[in-house]
Design a protein around this motif. Structure first.
Motif, mmCIF file in Angstrom:
data_model
loop_
_atom_site.group_PDB
_atom_site.id
_atom_site.type_symbol
_atom_site.label_atom_id
_atom_site.label_comp_id
_atom_site.label_asym_id
_atom_site.label_seq_id
_atom_site.Cartn_x
_atom_site.Cartn_y
_atom_site.Cartn_z
ATOM 1 N N GLN A 9 -47.415 66.269 -4.283
ATOM 2 C CA GLN A 9 -47.196 65.690 -5.605
ATOM 3 C C GLN A 9 -47.503 64.198 -5.621
ATOM 4 O OE1 GLN A 9 -43.309 64.789 -7.069
ATOM 5 N NE2 GLN A 9 -43.656 65.892 -8.987
ATOM 6 N N ARG A 10 -47.128 63.488 -4.546
ATOM 7 C CA ARG A 10 -47.441 62.053 -4.480
ATOM 8 C C ARG A 10 -48.947 61.832 -4.539
ATOM 9 N NH1 ARG A 10 -42.992 61.882 -0.832
ATOM 10 N NH2 ARG A 10 -44.397 62.229 0.944
ATOM 11 N N ALA B 171 -45.807 62.053 -17.264
ATOM 12 C CA ALA B 171 -44.383 61.990 -17.608
ATOM 13 C C ALA B 171 -43.663 63.301 -17.316
ATOM 14 C CB ALA B 171 -44.219 61.619 -19.081
ATOM 15 N N LYS B 172 -44.416 64.420 -17.350
ATOM 16 C CA LYS B 172 -43.805 65.730 -17.122
ATOM 17 C C LYS B 172 -43.589 66.041 -15.642
ATOM 18 C CE LYS B 172 -45.689 67.911 -21.301
ATOM 19 N NZ LYS B 172 -46.626 68.953 -21.804
ATOM 20 N N GLN B 173 -44.175 65.246 -14.762
ATOM 21 C CA GLN B 173 -44.045 65.518 -13.333
ATOM 22 C C GLN B 173 -42.579 65.391 -12.906
ATOM 23 O OE1 GLN B 173 -46.601 66.557 -11.252
ATOM 24 N NE2 GLN B 173 -47.672 66.698 -13.213
ATOM 25 N N PRO B 174 -42.034 66.421 -12.259
ATOM 26 C CA PRO B 174 -40.614 66.363 -11.854
ATOM 27 C C PRO B 174 -40.396 65.388 -10.699
ATOM 28 C CG PRO B 174 -41.668 68.332 -10.957
ATOM 29 C CD PRO B 174 -42.691 67.669 -11.851
ATOM 30 N N ASP B 175 -39.167 64.908 -10.598
ATOM 31 C CA ASP B 175 -38.784 64.022 -9.505
ATOM 32 C C ASP B 175 -38.288 64.905 -8.356
ATOM 33 O OD1 ASP B 175 -37.937 62.104 -7.785
ATOM 34 O OD2 ASP B 175 -36.595 61.077 -9.189
ATOM 35 N N LEU B 176 -39.210 65.275 -7.471
ATOM 36 C CA LEU B 176 -38.870 66.207 -6.405
ATOM 37 C C LEU B 176 -37.867 65.622 -5.415
ATOM 38 C CD1 LEU B 176 -42.353 67.814 -5.658
ATOM 39 C CD2 LEU B 176 -40.572 68.595 -7.210
ATOM 40 N N GLN B 177 -37.911 64.315 -5.202
ATOM 41 C CA GLN B 177 -36.994 63.683 -4.263
ATOM 42 C C GLN B 177 -35.563 63.787 -4.771
ATOM 43 O OE1 GLN B 177 -37.697 62.509 -1.239
ATOM 44 N NE2 GLN B 177 -35.524 62.089 -0.902
#
Length: 576
Positions: A422-423, A478-484
């Motif tokens: 994702q990064r 903006a829709k990308q989830p915060d996986l951390q």
């Protein structure tokens, strides 16, 4: 007064066979300089010049446009000036004579700078004072015809040497054509001399690699893959369509399109991406390329899901197997959401996977069912009863407690890998966003120096289009989830799911995915009799993966009140 000393109105015709020849070698500029010098020395006033960038070896001759231009009497052309006969045509004498005759009928002379085309006409009956169509001839006509044939022979020799060499080098594994998307052509020193191979393109290769990675995961649809690549900034290559006769004029621009569903399959099945060449020049046989593909063979095979399988032995011999669709399945869905379990549960009679369909009753009501009618037997279970059997079996399956921690650790590792991906994806999106902003600035700068209203209109449309793409990209980022931030929550949820496996398997909305997860429980495809816990008949339990076991104390909650159709499993039936 000597008419030959009078100035003549001339049309200078310049022809090159290709854009490359137009830039170097016998360029239009060189032909123009020669033509202007010749015209000045021979009393020809050049009033118009036409440049043709097209081969003259095909049936459709580029000089037809010259003849059409000469038909305009207002031009007043008296002579058409060419550098040499091979610039006029390379089709041989059969093409040269009719083309020249059309000019002669209009009273326009054809003249070359090398002096092969004669200017005089001889009348064999001149001493009698009469002339006929057969008595007048051009003494250089035969030499002109021979020169036209020589030009044709030269073209044949050139093409034979060039195409013959390209065919040979293609069969040796080198690349002789325009590079495919994701590659660039590079000339290197080899044992066969300087040859062309393909290398990864700096900006394009990442899209193709990502496409294969997502296809090989078997969890993304083609639409999801296309959306991901478009968010990363994918655009097809831009190509220019030029005027057929004047190759310096641009008619339109093609390409620059986003990824579509159909393009996914086309790219995924292209053998060049795994380093294999198969085309007409190899007699449609696969050849190991003299360069590496963008992906390895294993990833290519996994992405194509068995439809195309590539195998390369130690001698670099390539074997390709393509799975053809059986005739009886060409109009049917192998994976049908109405009957999702037909590929993961087998017939108890023949041990082959089931079929699914709905029969129509007398009153028009449809009765869906799983069935099998191979090898002289008939097996059929109504879909509601079949689904009930699946649910009962799923509720009896649990994960062994000793494996839960290992599964959690594997999930954590996969989640970290997903974070890394994702990064990288976000970095690519941000780079694409920056390129869009630079594109807008560049367009605005061009608008400052353009005065044409039409040009300004098109530039404004370009800006609006890029701004819309920029807006869509910002929404995607903006829709990308915060996986951390979700990491701990995911691990807790995973542990809950592992302890309540049946809830996960039964609550999935997608029926095909639910069936795929159900099939993953087993080491081999189970029969319906093996998963039916309600039958009184004795049957062995299916062989499940070592992670799972079937609870022996489980009793069907759907059995008859008197227990006739309910079978309690004994402790000795537990399997691992």
């Amino acid at each position: 007064m000597d008419l030959s000393s009078q100035p003549r109105i001339g049309l200078l015709v310049i022809r090159v066979s290709s854009d490359k020849q137009g830039l170097d070698g016998d360029s239009p500029e060189a032909q123009r300089e020669q033509g202007e010098a010749y015209a000045k020395a021979h009393g020809i006033i050049i009033t118009e010049t036409i440049i043709l960038m097209e081969s003259a070896s095909h049936e459709q001759q580029p000089m037809e446009k010259v003849i059409a231009l000469c038909k305009d009497k207002s031009k007043g052309f008296q002579v058409v000036l060419i550098k040499s006969i091979d610039r006029f045509t390379r089709g041989g004498g059969d093409y040269y004579s009719p083309l020249k005759r059309q000019l002669t009928v209009m009273g326009i002379a054809l003249e070359d700078m090398y002096g092969v085309i004669g200017k005089s006409q001889i009348n064999t009956l001149q001493h009698t004072g009469f002339k006929y169509y057969w008595s007048e001839f051009n003494p250089t006509q035969k030499s002109e015809y021979l020169e036209a044939e020589r030009a044709k022979d030269e073209m044949r020799d050139i093409m034979s040497r060039m195409i013959g060499a390209e065919i040979r080098y293609t069969q040796l594994g080198y690349w002789m054509r325009q590079p495919q998307y994701g590659f660039r052509s590079v000339k290197i020193d080899t044992k066969n001399g300087k040859r062309l191979i393909l290398k990864p393109h700096k900006n394009e290769a990442r899209f193709i690699i990502r496409l294969f990675e997502m296809r090989a995961a078997h969890v993304y649809t083609n639409q999801q893959i296309a959306d991901e690549l478009n968010a990363m900034g994918f655009k097809t290559r831009i190509s220019i369509v030029r005027d057929k006769y004047d190759r310096t004029k641009i008619k339109k621009q093609l390409g620059g399109k986003p990824m579509t569903i159909k393009m996914i399959d086309r790219y995924a099945s292209n053998l060049i991406y795994c380093g294999v060449i198969r085309e007409k020049w190899t007699y449609d046989k696969p050849v190991k390329a003299q360069f590496d593909g963008l992906v390895d063979i294993d990833l290519f095979n996994e992405a194509n899901r068995g439809r195309i399988h590539v195998q390369i032995d130690s001698l670099n011999d390539v074997v390709i197997t393509e799975k053809s669709v059986p005739e009886h399945l060409k109009t049917k869905q192998k994976y049908n959401p109405d009957f999702p379990y037909k590929q993961v549960v087998a017939c108890p009679k023949c041990k082959k996977t089931l079929s699914g369909s709905a029969t129509r009753g007398r009153k028009g009501t449809y009765y869906p069912a799983y069935h099998c009618a191979r090898e002289g037997h008939y097996f059929r279970v109504a879909k509601p009863e079949f689904d009930q059997t699946i649910e009962e079996f799923v509720r009896a399956v649990t994960i062994k407690p000793e494996y839960i921690d290992s599964v959690i650790a594997s999930i954590a590792e996969l989640w970290r890998e997903r974070q890394s991906q994702q990064r990288l994806a976000i970095e690519q999106r941000l780079a694409h966003r920056e390129s869009l902003q630079n594109q807008i600035k560049s367009t605005v700068d061009r608008m400052r120096i353009v005065s044409s209203e039409t040009a300004l209109k098109y530039l404004e449309e370009d800006i609006v289009s890029v701004e819309q793409e920029l807006t869509n990209l910002d929404e995607d980022i903006a829709k990308q989830p915060d996986l951390q931030a979700e990491f701990e929550q995911v691990l807790q949820y995973a542990k809950y799911i592992l302890e309540h496996l049946s809830e996960m398997l039964l609550d999935i909305c997608n029926p095909l995915r639910k069936a795929a997860f159900f099939g993953a429980i087993f080491n081999s495809v189970p029969t319906y009799a093996e998963i039916n816990l309600r039958t009184k008949e004795k049957s062995s339990l299916p062989e499940v993966n070592e992670l799972f076991h079937i609870r022996t104390a489980y009793k069907s909650q759907y059995g008859d009140p008197d227990g006739i159709r309910t079978r309690d499993l004994l402790d000795e039936n537990q399997i691992s």
